[in-house]
Design a protein around this motif. Structure first.
Motif, mmCIF file in Angstrom:
data_model
loop_
_atom_site.group_PDB
_atom_site.id
_atom_site.type_symbol
_atom_site.label_atom_id
_atom_site.label_comp_id
_atom_site.label_asym_id
_atom_site.label_seq_id
_atom_site.Cartn_x
_atom_site.Cartn_y
_atom_site.Cartn_z
ATOM 1 N N GLU A 1 0.814 -1.206 0.000
ATOM 2 C CA GLU A 1 0.000 0.000 0.000
ATOM 3 C C GLU A 1 0.852 1.263 0.000
ATOM 4 O O GLU A 1 0.361 2.338 -0.313
ATOM 5 C CB GLU A 1 -0.918 -0.009 1.219
ATOM 6 C CG GLU A 1 -1.920 -1.164 1.231
ATOM 7 C CD GLU A 1 -2.804 -1.125 2.458
ATOM 8 O OE1 GLU A 1 -2.597 -0.208 3.293
ATOM 9 O OE2 GLU A 1 -3.692 -1.972 2.596
ATOM 10 N N SER A 2 2.117 1.142 0.410
ATOM 11 C CA SER A 2 2.950 2.332 0.565
ATOM 12 C C SER A 2 4.116 2.363 -0.415
ATOM 13 O O SER A 2 5.057 3.110 -0.214
ATOM 14 C CB SER A 2 3.491 2.399 2.001
ATOM 15 O OG SER A 2 2.449 2.370 2.925
ATOM 16 N N LEU A 3 4.066 1.547 -1.462
ATOM 17 C CA LEU A 3 5.218 1.430 -2.341
ATOM 18 C C LEU A 3 5.326 2.596 -3.316
ATOM 19 O O LEU A 3 5.339 2.407 -4.526
ATOM 20 C CB LEU A 3 5.180 0.103 -3.103
ATOM 21 C CG LEU A 3 5.635 -1.112 -2.307
ATOM 22 C CD1 LEU A 3 5.631 -2.349 -3.185
ATOM 23 C CD2 LEU A 3 7.018 -0.892 -1.734
ATOM 24 N N THR A 4 5.378 3.810 -2.808
ATOM 25 C CA THR A 4 5.746 4.943 -3.634
ATOM 26 C C THR A 4 7.246 4.861 -3.868
ATOM 27 O O THR A 4 7.969 4.214 -3.109
ATOM 28 C CB THR A 4 5.410 6.255 -2.926
ATOM 29 O OG1 THR A 4 6.200 6.355 -1.737
ATOM 30 C CG2 THR A 4 3.932 6.327 -2.579
ATOM 31 N N PRO A 5 7.770 5.507 -4.917
ATOM 32 C CA PRO A 5 9.216 5.474 -5.123
ATOM 33 C C PRO A 5 9.993 5.979 -3.914
ATOM 34 O O PRO A 5 11.042 5.427 -3.575
ATOM 35 C CB PRO A 5 9.396 6.397 -6.338
ATOM 36 C CG PRO A 5 8.119 6.283 -7.094
ATOM 37 C CD PRO A 5 7.057 6.155 -6.030
ATOM 38 N N SER A 6 9.488 7.020 -3.245
ATOM 39 C CA SER A 6 10.188 7.552 -2.082
ATOM 40 C C SER A 6 10.228 6.541 -0.943
ATOM 41 O O SER A 6 11.260 6.348 -0.295
ATOM 42 C CB SER A 6 9.514 8.844 -1.613
ATOM 43 O OG SER A 6 10.159 9.361 -0.454
ATOM 44 N N TYR A 7 9.093 5.878 -0.703
ATOM 45 C CA TYR A 7 9.034 4.865 0.346
ATOM 46 C C TYR A 7 9.944 3.689 -0.003
ATOM 47 O O TYR A 7 10.709 3.201 0.824
ATOM 48 C CB TYR A 7 7.601 4.379 0.528
ATOM 49 C CG TYR A 7 7.457 3.251 1.524
ATOM 50 C CD1 TYR A 7 7.316 3.514 2.877
ATOM 51 C CD2 TYR A 7 7.484 1.926 1.108
ATOM 52 C CE1 TYR A 7 7.195 2.479 3.797
ATOM 53 C CE2 TYR A 7 7.370 0.889 2.013
ATOM 54 C CZ TYR A 7 7.225 1.163 3.358
ATOM 55 O OH TYR A 7 7.117 0.136 4.255
ATOM 56 N N GLN A 8 9.852 3.210 -1.259
ATOM 57 C CA GLN A 8 10.684 2.084 -1.681
ATOM 58 C C GLN A 8 12.159 2.430 -1.576
ATOM 59 O O GLN A 8 12.984 1.608 -1.169
ATOM 60 C CB GLN A 8 10.343 1.689 -3.121
ATOM 61 C CG GLN A 8 11.054 0.425 -3.600
ATOM 62 C CD GLN A 8 10.599 -0.799 -2.840
ATOM 63 O OE1 GLN A 8 9.415 -1.125 -2.802
ATOM 64 N NE2 GLN A 8 11.535 -1.482 -2.203
#
Length: 451
Positions: free
Chosen positions: A75-82
Motif C-alpha cells: 500500500e505504501s510502495l511509492t518510489p520515495s518509500y521504496q
C-alpha cells in the motif's frame, strides 16, 4: 574516505596519440569523495568518505515489546518509500558485513554517503556493471527504476539541505577533470542535475598544484573540517570526483558538563577502560525489547534528526545484530514510551576505515572491481574499472549544547526514582532524518577509547 582505483587490463602499450585513436588510454582516473558530519552538541560526527581511484582497463522498569508481524508494504510502495526501505536494507547488509569481519572493533559509516557516491558512479556504468551496483546498494529494480533511484537521491539531498531546516547539512560533489580527458556530456549533465556536481579543469601533470586545487575546494566546502584529503596523486591521474557532506545539529536536550564523571566501560570480559560518562536525568522515549534483551533510547536533535541508542545485554550483541531489520526498527518506534530516565552515555571520539572492495563484492557488486567493468558511460576514450574503495568515518560524541537549547521547557518528573540506563558496554547507534526517512549513519561502539 572511499578510494576507488582503476587498473589496466593486459594489453600492448602505445603512444598517447595511438591510444586515443584506438579508444584506449593508459592513464588512471581517480574519484575522490569525502563526507564530514558534525553532530555538534553531541554527538559530533566528522565523516570522510569516498576517495575513489579509477584506472583504465583494456576492457530496570521495562517497557516490554515483541516484534510485530511484518507489514505488507504494497500500500505504501511509492518510489520515495521504496527508496527509503532499500536504503535501510543496504545499511543493514553493509553493517552485517562489517560486523562479520570483526566483533571486537568499532563500526561507524554513512550508508547515505556510500550509496550516493556509487549511485553517481552508476550514471556512467552500463549493462551488468550498472545492475550490480544498484542492486548491491539494496535497490529492488523490479519495484523501483533506475530513473526513480536517481530522482530519489536528488529529492532527498534537496530536502536535507534546505536553508530553512533547523540544522545545517551541506551536500555536493565536484569533478576535477584533466585537460586531456573529455567526459561524455550526458554523464556531466546528469551528475550536475541529480547530484549537484560541479566540474573544474585540472592539470594532473602538475600533481602538487592539482592536490592544492582539490584540497582547497574540499576544505572550503567542508568548512575547514577536512584538509589535505588527497596527496601523492599519480602522474597518470585523469579525474578526481569529490563528494562531500557537512552536517551540524544540536542535542534537543544537551548534557550538563558538570555531571560528566569518569567511569568504567566494559569492552569485553577481559577488558575494561576508563571513559568520561555523561549523565542526564530527564524524559526520554524508551523501551526494552525482551526478545532481543536490549534497551532502546531514542535521542532527539533540534530539527528532524534522531538517533537510536541500542544497548544489548552483555553477551547479546550478536543476537541483536542478527535480528535487526526494518520491521524491528518500526516496531521499536511504535513501542517507545515517554518516561523519566537517568541516562548515562560515554563521551568519546572514534574513527573507522574500511576497504570496501571485498565487502561490496559480497553484496554482489563484483564486475565494477574487475576487468568485466563497463563504465563506458563516463567517457569513450578509455575503458575503466574500480580498483580501490576506502571509506573512513569519524564520530565525536560530547555533551555540548547552546544556552538556548539548555534553557528549553521545564520537564515534569515523577516523585518516584526513575530507572538508570548505563551505556557502559558495547552498543549500537543509528542516526536518521525523520522527514526524509533517511538513514544517515550506523555503527557500533565497542571501545570508546579506541582512536
Amino acid at each position: 574516505m572511499l578510494s576507488l582505483g582503476l587498473l589496466p587490463l593486459p594489453g600492448p602499450s602505445a603512444s598517447l596519440n595511438g591510444i586515443l585513436g584506438s579508444g584506449f588510454w593508459t592513464d588512471p582516473i581517480i574519484i575522490v569523495g569525502d563526507s564530514i558530519i558534525q553532530l555538534k552538541m553531541s554527538p559530533s560526527v566528522f565523516l570522510l568518505l569516498l576517495v575513489a581511484g579509477l584506472l583504465p582497463a583494456a576492457r530496570c522498569d521495562e517497557v516490554i515489546t515483541t516484534p510485530a508481524a511484518p507489514q505488507d508494504p504494497a500500500e505504501s510502495l511509492t518510489p520515495s518509500y521504496q527508496f527509503s526501505v532499500n536504503m535501510f536494507d543496504f545499511a543493514l547488509n553493509l553493517y552485517r558485513q562489517l560486523a562479520s569481519d570483526s566483533n571486537s572493533t568499532n563500526i561507524f559509516f554513512s550508508p547515505l554517503s556510500i550509496s550516493s557516491a556509487f549511485a553517481l558512479l552508476s550514471l556512467g556504468a552500463r549493462s551488468a556493471t550498472q545492475t550490480q551496483i544498484l542492486e548491491g546498494l539494496g535497490f529492488n529494480l523490479t519495484r523501483i527504476s533506475e530513473a526513480e533511484i536517481h530522482k530519489s537521491f536528488q529529492d532527498k539531498v534537496r530536502s536535507l539541505t534546505r536553508a530553512d531546516r533547523e540544522f545545517q547539512l551541506d551536500m555536493g560533489s565536484a569533478l576535477f577533470v584533466d585537460n586531456k580527458l573529455k567526459l561524455l556530456e550526458r554523464f556531466l549533465e546528469d551528475a550536475k542535475n541529480l547530484y549537484s556536481s560541479e566540474a573544474f579543469s585540472t592539470d594532473f601533470n602538475d600533481p602538487v598544484a592539482a592536490e592544492k586545487q582539490i584540497n582547497d575546494y574540499v576544505e572550503k566546502a567542508t568548512h575547514g573540517k577536512i584538509m589535505e584529503l588527497v596527496k601523492d596523486l599519480d602522474l597518470q591521474t585523469l579525474l578526481v570526483v569529490v563528494n562531500f557532506i557537512s552536517l551540524k545539529v544540536k542535542w534537543e536536550k544537551p548534557f550538563d558538563e558538570e555531571n560528566t564523571k569518569e567511569g568504567d566501560f566494559f569492552v569485553d570480559e577481559k577488558t575494561t577502560v576508563r571513559v568520561p560518562m555523561m549523565q542526564r536525568l530527564g524524559m526520554y522515549n524508551f523501551m526494552y525489547d525482551r526478545e532481543l534483551s536490549c534497551h532502546v533510547v531514542l535521542m532527539q536533535y533540534v530539527g528532524n534528526a534522531s538517533a537510536y541508542f541500542v544497548l544489548p545485554q552483555q553477551g547479546k550483541t550478536k543476537q541483536v545484530e542478527d535480528k535487526l531489520s526494518k520491521d524491528r526498527i518500526l516496531n521499536w518506534l511504535e513501542s517507545l514510551q515517554r518516561r523519566s530516565l537517568n541516562l548515562v552515555l560515554p563521551k568519546f571520539s572514534i574513527s573507522s576505515t574500511y576497504q570496501l572492495e571485498k565487502i561490496l563484492g559480497k553484496l554482489g557488486m563484483t564486475d565494477v572491481f574487475s576487468n568485466k567493468a563497463d563504465l563506458s558511460g563516463l567517457t569513450d576514450q578509455v575503458h575503466l574499472k574500480v580498483s580501490k574503495a576506502v571509506h573512513k568515518a569519524m564520530l565525536n560524541v560530547d555533551e555540548k549544547g547552546t544556552e538556548a537549547a539548555a534553557a528549553t521547557a521545564v520537564e515534569v518528573m515523577p516523585l518516584s526514582l526513575p530507572p538508570t540506563v548505563v551505556y557502559n558496554h558495547p552498543f549500537l547507534v543509528i542516526i536518521f532524518d525523520k522527514n526524509t526517512q533517511t538513514t544517515l549513519f550506523m555503527g557500533k561502539i565497542v571501545n570508546p577509547t579506541a582512536p
